[in-house]
Design a protein around this motif. Structure first.
Motif, PDB file in Angstrom:
ATOM      1  N   GLY A   1       0.817  -1.202   0.000  1.00 33.57           N
ATOM      2  CA  GLY A   1       0.000   0.000   0.000  1.00 33.57           C
ATOM      3  C   GLY A   1       0.851   1.252   0.000  1.00 33.57           C
ATOM      4  N   ASP A   2       0.330   2.301  -0.610  1.00 38.91           N
ATOM      5  CA  ASP A   2       1.092   3.539  -0.755  1.00 38.91           C
ATOM      6  C   ASP A   2       0.126   4.614  -1.235  1.00 38.91           C
ATOM      7  N   GLN A   3       0.666   5.766  -1.534  1.00 39.23           N
ATOM      8  CA  GLN A   3      -0.124   6.832  -2.118  1.00 39.23           C
ATOM      9  C   GLN A   3       0.683   7.498  -3.227  1.00 39.23           C
ATOM     10  N   ILE A   4      -0.013   8.086  -4.171  1.00 37.54           N
ATOM     11  CA  ILE A   4       0.622   8.834  -5.244  1.00 37.54           C
ATOM     12  C   ILE A   4      -0.072  10.188  -5.306  1.00 37.54           C
TER      13      ILE A   4
ATOM     14  N   ALA B   1      -4.612  13.071  -6.150  1.00 37.69           N
ATOM     15  CA  ALA B   1      -4.054  12.079  -5.234  1.00 37.69           C
ATOM     16  C   ALA B   1      -4.828  10.780  -5.360  1.00 37.69           C
ATOM     17  N   MET B   2      -4.154   9.693  -5.019  1.00 40.76           N
ATOM     18  CA  MET B   2      -4.802   8.382  -4.945  1.00 40.76           C
ATOM     19  C   MET B   2      -4.082   7.549  -3.890  1.00 40.76           C
TER      20      MET B   2
ATOM     21  N   ASN C   1      -1.604   5.896   3.251  1.00 40.50           N
ATOM     22  CA  ASN C   1      -2.096   6.891   4.202  1.00 40.50           C
ATOM     23  C   ASN C   1      -3.342   7.580   3.648  1.00 40.50           C
ATOM     24  N   THR C   2      -4.499   7.252   4.180  1.00 33.34           N
ATOM     25  CA  THR C   2      -5.755   7.815   3.681  1.00 33.34           C
ATOM     26  C   THR C   2      -6.047   9.200   4.241  1.00 33.34           C
TER      27      THR C   2
ATOM     28  N   TRP D   1      -7.574  13.450  -0.499  1.00 30.64           N
ATOM     29  CA  TRP D   1      -8.171  12.107  -0.513  1.00 30.64           C
ATOM     30  C   TRP D   1      -9.189  11.999   0.609  1.00 30.64           C
ATOM     31  N   ASN D   2     -10.290  11.294   0.334  1.00 23.58           N
ATOM     32  CA  ASN D   2     -11.351  11.121   1.319  1.00 23.58           C
ATOM     33  C   ASN D   2     -11.751   9.655   1.412  1.00 23.58           C
TER      34      ASN D   2
END
Length: 452
Positions: free
Chosen positions: A154-157, A169-170, A176-177, A182-183
């Motif tokens: 898991g990650d974010q971009i 963002a995704m 990290n939500t 990001w929602n």
């Protein structure tokens, strides 16, 4: 039963094209493109409130690649706006690094792919990336900064413009939500069973079939096609080599043409062989298996007459490649035809695009298309004397000279049978004993019987 119609008929060209496309994608484990654009959306995406969609979005992420060390992982950016965007100074970040565009302009509607390794990406996707994060590759322009390494856990971009403003963002899986832009919950790969492996999945945005563009951005997991709560635009998978942008929208057209409906087991063999024998320029067959010796001989005869005969078959059918198919392929190859296989060989770094290559499509002289339910074999196309009855699979072939249908199927098949760009397409290996029948083998050329 064979029925011909030589009158002006309204043919929805997408009908046959979608039949073939659905077969290919279903074999790959995908529900296929949804054509019910008029259905109401359900699930979280129906309640999400859309804000102004940025002109540039992150539209796809490939985080768990096929290559060693995930060297082929990549992301896609798309300009959805009406004007070009200067990307100089724009930054893309994940949890471990950040890369910056040194230059570049993204035209309206343009999509670009950014990856770590050009060679690994091209091997998986079948085309070259637009940018790389490896500055040592001279063939593709490189981004500056620290290469991104998307964690499989898991990650974010995130995407930022050159003024430091957050653009998109995704977050996926355990990322990290709580980041800005990001929602709610993260995006999860769609893995309801082992048929849909996580490795190789591309997370991508839901697409509106009417426009071919992503649905409005809500900065939530409901924007993404893996959404398990959305039975219309969600519950989808995508793997490298799928030409979704090209073939996602249903194709429709109007034509005055001939439409023949051939019903099996009675009439498939004679109808199909008759069309093969009339070919003057080319015959293409894209299917799962080909085991009928008389159909193989008809194809070989046309190849010897100078007709361009090409076949694409599945290398790993459920029962394995039979001696009958080995014999058929050898007959066609030795007559001057070309037989290709869609292969899956992970030990060689080759992953097939579809779980099974399962269409049944003939294209004759680029003017006639035959789409059916049966593989060319004795059970699906019995060739015995019909006067005392016959037995075989109940099936059907639709045969038409509607130009839109033929052109649409040809475009689809051209990207499947493309050994130059796709490593999963290999020529039938005549010199490999594993693909040759025993010397004593003679195929059975009788089928059917005297019962229905």
């Amino acid at each position: 039963m064979v029925r011909d119609s030589r009158r002006g008929v309204r043919i929805v060209a997408g009908l046959l094209l979608i039949v073939s496309l659905l077969a290919a994608m279903a074999a790959a484990g995908s529900p296929g493109p949804d054509t019910s654009a008029g259905l109401a959306r359900s699930g979280p995406s129906a309640q999400a409130t859309s804000t102004t969609t940025p002109s540039v979005l992150i539209t796809a992420l490939y985080y768990d690649g096929y290559a060693g060390n995930d060297a082929d992982e990549a992301f896609e950016l798309t300009n959805l706006g009406p004007v070009a965007v200067n990307l100089q100074g724009w930054i893309v970040r994940d949890n471990s690094g950040a890369v910056v565009f040194p230059e570049g302009t993204l035209a309206p509607g343009e999509r670009i792919w950014v990856t770590r390794s050009r060679a690994a990406f091209a091997n998986a996707f079948g085309f070259q990336p637009d940018w790389v994060m490896d500055p040592t590759d001279p063939l593709v322009p490189a981004l500056g900064g620290e290469p991104l390494r998307f964690a499989n856990s898991g990650d974010q971009i995130t995407l930022w413009d050159n003024a430091g403003h957050p653009i998109d963002a995704m977050v996926y899986k355990g990322g990290n939500t709580h980041i800005d832009g990001w929602n709610g919950a993260s995006v999860k790969p769609y893995t309801p069973s082992s048929t849909f492996p996580e490795a190789g999945q591309i997370l991508y945005r839901k697409i509106d079939e009417r426009t071919g563009q992503p649905l409005p951005d809500t900065d939530t997991a409901a924007d993404w096609a893996q959404d398990p709560a959305d039975p219309v635009h969600g519950r989808r998978v995508r793997y490298p080599g799928w030409d979704i942008e090209t073939f996602y929208r249903p194709t429709q057209g109007v034509a005055t043409a001939t439409l023949t409906v051939a019903i099996g087991p009675d009439h498939l063999f004679r109808t199909v062989v008759q069309q093969i024998q009339q070919a003057q320029e080319s015959i293409q067959f894209y299917g799962y298996t080909l085991e009928h010796p008389l159909i193989a001989q008809a194809l070989a005869e046309r190849a010897r007459a100078g007709v361009d005969v090409r076949l694409l078959l599945e290398d790993g059918p459920a029962a394995g490649i039979t001696w009958a198919e080995m014999w058929a392929a050898r007959e066609i190859e030795q007559a001057g035809g070309q037989v290709y296989l869609m292969v899956n060989r992970p030990s060689e770094g080759i992953y097939d695009r579809y779980r099974s290559h399962h269409p049944k499509v003939f294209i004759i002289d680029h003017r006639l298309a035959m789409v059916g339910s049966e593989n060319p074999g004795p059970a699906g196309m019995p060739s015995d004397d019909l006067s005392d009855g016959t037995a075989g699979h109940r099936g059907v072939y639709l045969i038409t000279d509607a130009s839109g249908v033929v052109a649409g199927l040809q475009a689809l098949l051209d990207v499947d049978l493309d050994p130059v760009h796709h490593a999963d397409v290999r020529r039938w290996p005549l010199d490999d004993p594993n693909y040759a029948p025993p010397d004593w083998f003679v195929p059975e050329d009788t089928s059917g019987g005297d019962l229905y």
